[in-house]
Design a protein around this motif. Structure first.
Motif, PDB file in Angstrom:
ATOM      1  N   PHE A 298      16.820  50.492  -4.339  1.00  0.00           N
ATOM      2  CA  PHE A 298      16.490  50.998  -5.672  1.00  0.00           C
ATOM      3  C   PHE A 298      17.433  52.124  -6.075  1.00  0.00           C
ATOM      4  CE2 PHE A 298      12.352  49.258  -4.233  1.00  0.00           C
ATOM      5  CZ  PHE A 298      12.169  48.316  -5.230  1.00  0.00           C
ATOM      6  N   VAL A 299      17.723  53.027  -5.153  1.00  0.00           N
ATOM      7  CA  VAL A 299      18.668  54.103  -5.448  1.00  0.00           C
ATOM      8  C   VAL A 299      20.071  53.531  -5.658  1.00  0.00           C
ATOM      9  CG1 VAL A 299      19.680  56.259  -4.616  1.00  0.00           C
ATOM     10  CG2 VAL A 299      17.273  55.769  -4.176  1.00  0.00           C
ATOM     11  N   GLU A 300      20.430  52.533  -4.849  1.00  0.00           N
ATOM     12  CA  GLU A 300      21.736  51.900  -5.020  1.00  0.00           C
ATOM     13  C   GLU A 300      21.858  51.263  -6.402  1.00  0.00           C
ATOM     14  OE1 GLU A 300      21.757  49.303  -1.687  1.00  0.00           O
ATOM     15  OE2 GLU A 300      22.367  50.849  -0.265  1.00  0.00           O
ATOM     16  N   ALA A 301      20.763  50.656  -6.886  1.00  0.00           N
ATOM     17  CA  ALA A 301      20.793  50.057  -8.220  1.00  0.00           C
ATOM     18  C   ALA A 301      21.007  51.124  -9.290  1.00  0.00           C
ATOM     19  CB  ALA A 301      19.497  49.294  -8.479  1.00  0.00           C
ATOM     20  N   LEU A 302      20.318  52.242  -9.174  1.00  0.00           N
ATOM     21  CA  LEU A 302      20.477  53.307 -10.169  1.00  0.00           C
ATOM     22  C   LEU A 302      21.898  53.854 -10.153  1.00  0.00           C
ATOM     23  CD1 LEU A 302      17.096  55.220  -9.732  1.00  0.00           C
ATOM     24  CD2 LEU A 302      17.704  53.539 -11.479  1.00  0.00           C
ATOM     25  N   LEU A 303      22.474  53.993  -8.966  1.00  0.00           N
ATOM     26  CA  LEU A 303      23.867  54.430  -8.884  1.00  0.00           C
ATOM     27  C   LEU A 303      24.800  53.418  -9.550  1.00  0.00           C
ATOM     28  CD1 LEU A 303      23.899  55.753  -5.212  1.00  0.00           C
ATOM     29  CD2 LEU A 303      24.337  57.127  -7.242  1.00  0.00           C
ATOM     30  N   ALA A 304      24.394  52.143  -9.537  1.00  0.00           N
ATOM     31  CA  ALA A 304      25.206  51.095 -10.143  1.00  0.00           C
ATOM     32  C   ALA A 304      24.948  50.946 -11.635  1.00  0.00           C
ATOM     33  CB  ALA A 304      24.941  49.762  -9.440  1.00  0.00           C
ATOM     34  N   GLY A 305      24.146  51.843 -12.212  1.00  0.00           N
ATOM     35  CA  GLY A 305      23.873  51.774 -13.648  1.00  0.00           C
ATOM     36  C   GLY A 305      22.883  50.707 -14.029  1.00  0.00           C
ATOM     37  N   CYS A 306      21.954  50.397 -13.120  1.00  0.00           N
ATOM     38  CA  CYS A 306      21.013  49.295 -13.315  1.00  0.00           C
ATOM     39  C   CYS A 306      19.582  49.820 -13.259  1.00  0.00           C
ATOM     40  CB  CYS A 306      21.239  48.246 -12.229  1.00  0.00           C
ATOM     41  SG  CYS A 306      20.221  46.784 -12.382  1.00  0.00           S
ATOM     42  N   PRO A 307      18.788  49.710 -14.328  1.00  0.00           N
ATOM     43  CA  PRO A 307      17.377  50.101 -14.285  1.00  0.00           C
ATOM     44  C   PRO A 307      16.619  49.326 -13.210  1.00  0.00           C
ATOM     45  CG  PRO A 307      18.101  49.800 -16.541  1.00  0.00           C
ATOM     46  CD  PRO A 307      19.208  49.265 -15.665  1.00  0.00           C
ATOM     47  N   ILE A 308      15.482  49.880 -12.780  1.00  0.00           N
ATOM     48  CA  ILE A 308      14.742  49.284 -11.664  1.00  0.00           C
ATOM     49  C   ILE A 308      13.287  49.038 -12.027  1.00  0.00           C
ATOM     50  CG2 ILE A 308      16.245  50.245  -9.882  1.00  0.00           C
ATOM     51  CD1 ILE A 308      14.140  52.466  -9.439  1.00  0.00           C
TER      52      ILE A 308
END
Length: 385
Positions: A298-308
């Motif tokens: 989930f944190v990796e997704a946020l770093l990638a500019g992706c909502p979760i």
């Protein structure tokens, strides 16, 4: 330099190099501030006569391997947590000599390693610290009311406690009470800290997990929710990234076709180095797992500019309250999951604009290695002193 011994069931070692790297990475973050040693525990099935020998005071310790600077330990225990505290007490006493000379000891779960470090710390007259891992710790606390008084002593006696998540802290406090000593929330460190600014792509929803974990990751409800959501938002799709055996692929593809109404596709495995770019192309990342202690993805997704979209009361719940780009859902409510998926697609621009602001603000700092290292190291230093 302060010498700290860590006891963990979750540290990679010579017998199981595939264990989750979280504890290893946490120790590495503060390697320059302390002299560390790790005792890595591995449970093996107890053989005939084990209980009789245990009641006579026999140690459950079986084997020790000193390879690679980590002391790997095998200990015997029966299934289903029988004689849980007794076995851990006996193992603790068998390991006291290996901790002798340490200034502090850290147990990397309250309900397992915590019982051991309390006994060892009492025997050696040194302070101990705890980490709290939501999935295992809350499950054992619920299952063993007979040990609650003992676990309360462990919880309140720690010089410092490091819950990985706010929801895990809340559940432990509900059963054992609030500590008077320091308690420091400690997110798990990610493998990468590369940040990619959010971009509206009009892409579909992404999920990612190894296919053997499909039931745990709540795939059937997620597939049904995607089909329900797509009935209202026809452009909505769900892609699942993750590998598996041929049988696992066939099983999940059949479930996707049967439950997902043609909306769900399997992409196969994605290399970790390529995952951020894949997340960046998605409208959102959804994984409403049935159990999730933290969920680095989930944190990796946020770093990638992706909502979760994540499960309420698990994973990263409590870290993003009130932030629109992080959507909590009841993991057992298909309708709620579907509503979250629709929101990710229809509100993609607004959610990603809010995420861009968060990426540039102080909220991200606590999830970066420098911030985690500072919190962990300062907490350990204060406790050891």
């Amino acid at each position: 330099m302060v010498r700290i011994v860590h006891i963990s069931c979750d540290h990679p070692d010579a017998w199981n190099a595939a264990k989750t790297p979280v504890i290893r990475d946490l120790v590495a973050l503060v390697r320059d501030r302390f002299d560390h040693h790790v005792l890595s525990l591995n449970r093996v099935n107890a053989g005939p006569g084990f209980v009789r020998d245990l009641m006579r005071g026999a140690s459950p310790l079986r084997d020790v391997d000193e390879t690679g600077g980590v002391t790997a330990i095998r200990y015997a225990a029966p299934a289903r947590g029988l004689f849980h505290a007794t076995i851990l007490d006996q193992l603790a006493y068998a390991l006291v000599d290996r901790v002798s000379g340490a200034d502090m000891i850290v147990g990397h779960k309250l309900t397992i390693e915590g019982l051991m470090v309390q006994r060892i710390a009492e025997r050696l007259g040194i302070p101990y610290a705890l980490s709290v891992q939501g999935n295992t710790d809350t499950r054992i606390l619920s299952a063993r009311p007979d040990l609650r008084a003992r676990m309360a002593r462990v919880w309140h006696g720690a010089a410092v406690a490091f819950p990985f998540t706010p929801w895990a802290l809340a559940r432990v406090e509900a059963r054992l009470g609030r500590r008077s000593g320091p308690t420091i929330l400690l997110p798990c460190p990610t493998a990468t800290e590369t940040r990619i600014a959010p971009r509206v792509t009009g892409g579909g929803i992404l999920s990612a997990f190894h296919l053997r974990a499909a039931e745990l990751k709540n795939a059937p409800r997620l597939f049904r929710a995607a089909a329900r959501a797509a009935a209202d938002v026809p452009r909505l799709t769900l892609a699942v990234a993750g590998g598996g055996t041929d049988d696992e692929v066939r099983t999940i593809r059949s479930a996707a076709d049967r439950l997902g109404g043609g909306v769900v596709t399997l992409e196969g495995p994605v290399a970790h180095a390529d995952m951020q770019a894949r997340m960046h192309r998605a409208a959102g990342f959804a994984m409403p797992s049935l159990r999730e202690s933290f969920g680095l993805v989930f944190v990796e997704a946020l770093l990638a500019g992706c909502p979760i979209l994540y499960p309420r009361g698990a994973a990263v719940d409590g870290y993003f309250d009130g932030l629109p780009f992080a959507i909590p859902v009841d993991a057992r409510d298909t309708a709620a999951i579907a509503c979250g998926l629709k929101r990710m697609v229809t509100d993609e621009a607004a959610l990603k604009a809010a995420l861009a602001q968060w990426q540039d603000g102080p909220g991200l700092t606590r999830f970066l290695r420098a911030g985690i290292a500072r919190s962990f190291g300062d907490g350990l230093a204060a406790a050891a002193a």
